[in-house]
Design a protein around this motif. Structure first.
Motif, PDB file in Angstrom:
ATOM      1  N   PHE A 159     129.436  74.089  -7.294  1.00 49.13           N
ATOM      2  CA  PHE A 159     130.733  73.820  -6.670  1.00 49.13           C
ATOM      3  C   PHE A 159     131.467  72.656  -7.334  1.00 49.13           C
ATOM      4  N   ARG A 160     130.808  71.997  -8.298  1.00 51.01           N
ATOM      5  CA  ARG A 160     131.350  70.800  -8.961  1.00 51.01           C
ATOM      6  C   ARG A 160     131.811  69.781  -7.921  1.00 51.01           C
ATOM      7  N   VAL A 161     130.900  69.487  -7.006  1.00 47.64           N
ATOM      8  CA  VAL A 161     131.216  68.585  -5.912  1.00 47.64           C
ATOM      9  C   VAL A 161     130.079  67.581  -5.707  1.00 47.64           C
ATOM     10  N   VAL A 162     130.462  66.379  -5.293  1.00 46.61           N
ATOM     11  CA  VAL A 162     129.517  65.357  -4.873  1.00 46.61           C
ATOM     12  C   VAL A 162     129.772  65.136  -3.388  1.00 46.61           C
ATOM     13  N   TYR A 163     128.752  65.349  -2.581  1.00 47.34           N
ATOM     14  CA  TYR A 163     128.889  65.167  -1.132  1.00 47.34           C
ATOM     15  C   TYR A 163     128.271  63.827  -0.760  1.00 47.34           C
ATOM     16  N   TRP A 164     129.092  62.945  -0.208  1.00 46.21           N
ATOM     17  CA  TRP A 164     128.640  61.638   0.260  1.00 46.21           C
ATOM     18  C   TRP A 164     128.132  61.827   1.678  1.00 46.21           C
ATOM     19  N   LEU A 165     126.833  61.770   1.867  1.00 45.16           N
ATOM     20  CA  LEU A 165     126.182  62.119   3.124  1.00 45.16           C
ATOM     21  C   LEU A 165     126.306  61.008   4.159  1.00 45.16           C
ATOM     22  N   LEU A 166     126.798  61.344   5.341  1.00 39.70           N
ATOM     23  CA  LEU A 166     126.822  60.456   6.502  1.00 39.70           C
ATOM     24  C   LEU A 166     126.109  61.185   7.629  1.00 39.70           C
ATOM     25  N   SER A 167     125.056  60.592   8.158  1.00 37.10           N
ATOM     26  CA  SER A 167     124.295  61.270   9.207  1.00 37.10           C
ATOM     27  C   SER A 167     125.128  61.439  10.479  1.00 37.10           C
ATOM     28  N   LYS A 168     124.768  62.431  11.264  1.00 34.51           N
ATOM     29  CA  LYS A 168     125.421  62.755  12.534  1.00 34.51           C
ATOM     30  C   LYS A 168     126.889  63.130  12.368  1.00 34.51           C
ATOM     31  N   SER A 169     127.237  63.692  11.212  1.00 39.40           N
ATOM     32  CA  SER A 169     128.621  64.144  11.022  1.00 39.40           C
ATOM     33  C   SER A 169     128.651  65.463  10.252  1.00 39.40           C
ATOM     34  N   GLY A 170     127.760  66.363  10.631  1.00 37.69           N
ATOM     35  CA  GLY A 170     127.730  67.679  10.014  1.00 37.69           C
ATOM     36  C   GLY A 170     126.970  67.730   8.702  1.00 37.69           C
ATOM     37  N   SER A 171     126.146  66.734   8.429  1.00 35.52           N
ATOM     38  CA  SER A 171     125.473  66.677   7.133  1.00 35.52           C
ATOM     39  C   SER A 171     124.491  67.830   6.929  1.00 35.52           C
ATOM     40  N   SER A 172     123.820  68.277   7.977  1.00 38.05           N
ATOM     41  CA  SER A 172     122.891  69.411   7.834  1.00 38.05           C
ATOM     42  C   SER A 172     123.648  70.673   7.442  1.00 38.05           C
ATOM     43  N   THR A 173     124.793  70.883   8.051  1.00 38.19           N
ATOM     44  CA  THR A 173     125.620  72.044   7.740  1.00 38.19           C
ATOM     45  C   THR A 173     126.132  71.970   6.303  1.00 38.19           C
ATOM     46  N   MET A 174     126.585  70.806   5.893  1.00 32.58           N
ATOM     47  CA  MET A 174     127.085  70.638   4.527  1.00 32.58           C
ATOM     48  C   MET A 174     125.978  70.852   3.502  1.00 32.58           C
ATOM     49  N   TRP A 225     129.254  63.865 -13.558  1.00 34.09           N
ATOM     50  CA  TRP A 225     129.585  64.151 -12.172  1.00 34.09           C
ATOM     51  C   TRP A 225     130.332  62.997 -11.522  1.00 34.09           C
ATOM     52  N   ARG A 226     130.117  61.778 -12.019  1.00 30.88           N
ATOM     53  CA  ARG A 226     130.793  60.612 -11.430  1.00 30.88           C
ATOM     54  C   ARG A 226     132.318  60.701 -11.566  1.00 30.88           C
ATOM     55  N   GLN A 227     132.796  61.212 -12.678  1.00 31.73           N
ATOM     56  CA  GLN A 227     134.235  61.273 -12.943  1.00 31.73           C
ATOM     57  C   GLN A 227     134.826  62.671 -12.807  1.00 31.73           C
ATOM     58  N   GLU A 228     134.052  63.701 -13.112  1.00 36.12           N
ATOM     59  CA  GLU A 228     134.610  65.041 -13.211  1.00 36.12           C
ATOM     60  C   GLU A 228     134.486  65.882 -11.943  1.00 36.12           C
ATOM     61  N   TYR A 229     133.620  65.503 -11.031  1.00 33.51           N
ATOM     62  CA  TYR A 229     133.406  66.296  -9.819  1.00 33.51           C
ATOM     63  C   TYR A 229     134.265  65.758  -8.676  1.00 33.51           C
ATOM     64  N   THR A 230     134.560  66.617  -7.722  1.00 34.75           N
ATOM     65  CA  THR A 230     135.295  66.222  -6.526  1.00 34.75           C
ATOM     66  C   THR A 230     134.317  65.598  -5.530  1.00 34.75           C
ATOM     67  N   TRP A 231     134.694  64.452  -5.010  1.00 35.42           N
ATOM     68  CA  TRP A 231     133.869  63.759  -4.019  1.00 35.42           C
ATOM     69  C   TRP A 231     134.388  64.089  -2.623  1.00 35.42           C
ATOM     70  N   VAL A 232     133.468  64.450  -1.716  1.00 34.00           N
ATOM     71  CA  VAL A 232     133.859  64.772  -0.341  1.00 34.00           C
ATOM     72  C   VAL A 232     132.885  64.111   0.638  1.00 34.00           C
ATOM     73  N   THR A 233     133.354  63.895   1.831  1.00 35.73           N
ATOM     74  CA  THR A 233     132.508  63.455   2.928  1.00 35.73           C
ATOM     75  C   THR A 233     133.143  63.940   4.220  1.00 35.73           C
ATOM     76  N   VAL A 234     132.428  63.816   5.303  1.00 34.13           N
ATOM     77  CA  VAL A 234     132.932  64.191   6.621  1.00 34.13           C
ATOM     78  C   VAL A 234     132.751  62.982   7.523  1.00 34.13           C
ATOM     79  N   VAL A 235     133.800  62.612   8.232  1.00 30.57           N
ATOM     80  CA  VAL A 235     133.704  61.509   9.180  1.00 30.57           C
ATOM     81  C   VAL A 235     133.802  62.058  10.592  1.00 30.57           C
ATOM     82  N   ARG A 236     133.308  61.282  11.509  1.00 33.20           N
ATOM     83  CA  ARG A 236     133.280  61.710  12.904  1.00 33.20           C
ATOM     84  C   ARG A 236     133.647  60.530  13.791  1.00 33.20           C
TER      85      ARG A 236
END
Length: 92
Positions: free
Chosen positions: A6-21, A39-50
């Motif tokens: 997916f060319r993505v870096v997922y920044w994991l935050l617990s208790k905010s859908g991390s298992s699903t992601m 991956w540091r520069q070329e991938y899209t970084w995403v996270t989920v907040v709650r």
């Protein structure tokens, strides 16, 4: 977590859908297993907040269930209140 597919870096935050992601971006790996740093520069970084309060309440109930499932002493709220009562009248 890094997903080359997916060319993505997922920044994991617990208790905010991390298992699903984690399930959604399989296969993934951690930065320590990366072959290079692109991956540091070329991938899209995403996270989920709650909402912080909702996150805390969810964590409280999840931990409470785990405690209840592992309670071999049959503690109840009433028995704890009775044991911690300040006077003999309160313990009766």
């Amino acid at each position: 977590l890094i997903s080359d597919g997916f060319r993505v870096v997922y920044w994991l935050l617990s208790k905010s859908g991390s298992s699903t992601m984690r399930e959604g971006i399989k296969p993934f790996y951690g930065p320590e297993a990366a072959n290079n740093d692109r991956w540091r520069q070329e991938y899209t970084w995403v996270t989920v907040v709650r909402d912080p309060l909702e996150r805390s309440v969810s964590s409280f109930w999840e931990e409470g269930k785990a405690c209840k499932d592992n309670d071999f002493h049959n503690f109840t709220l009433a028995s704890v209140a009775k044991a911690t009562a300040k006077s003999a009248d309160d313990r009766a």
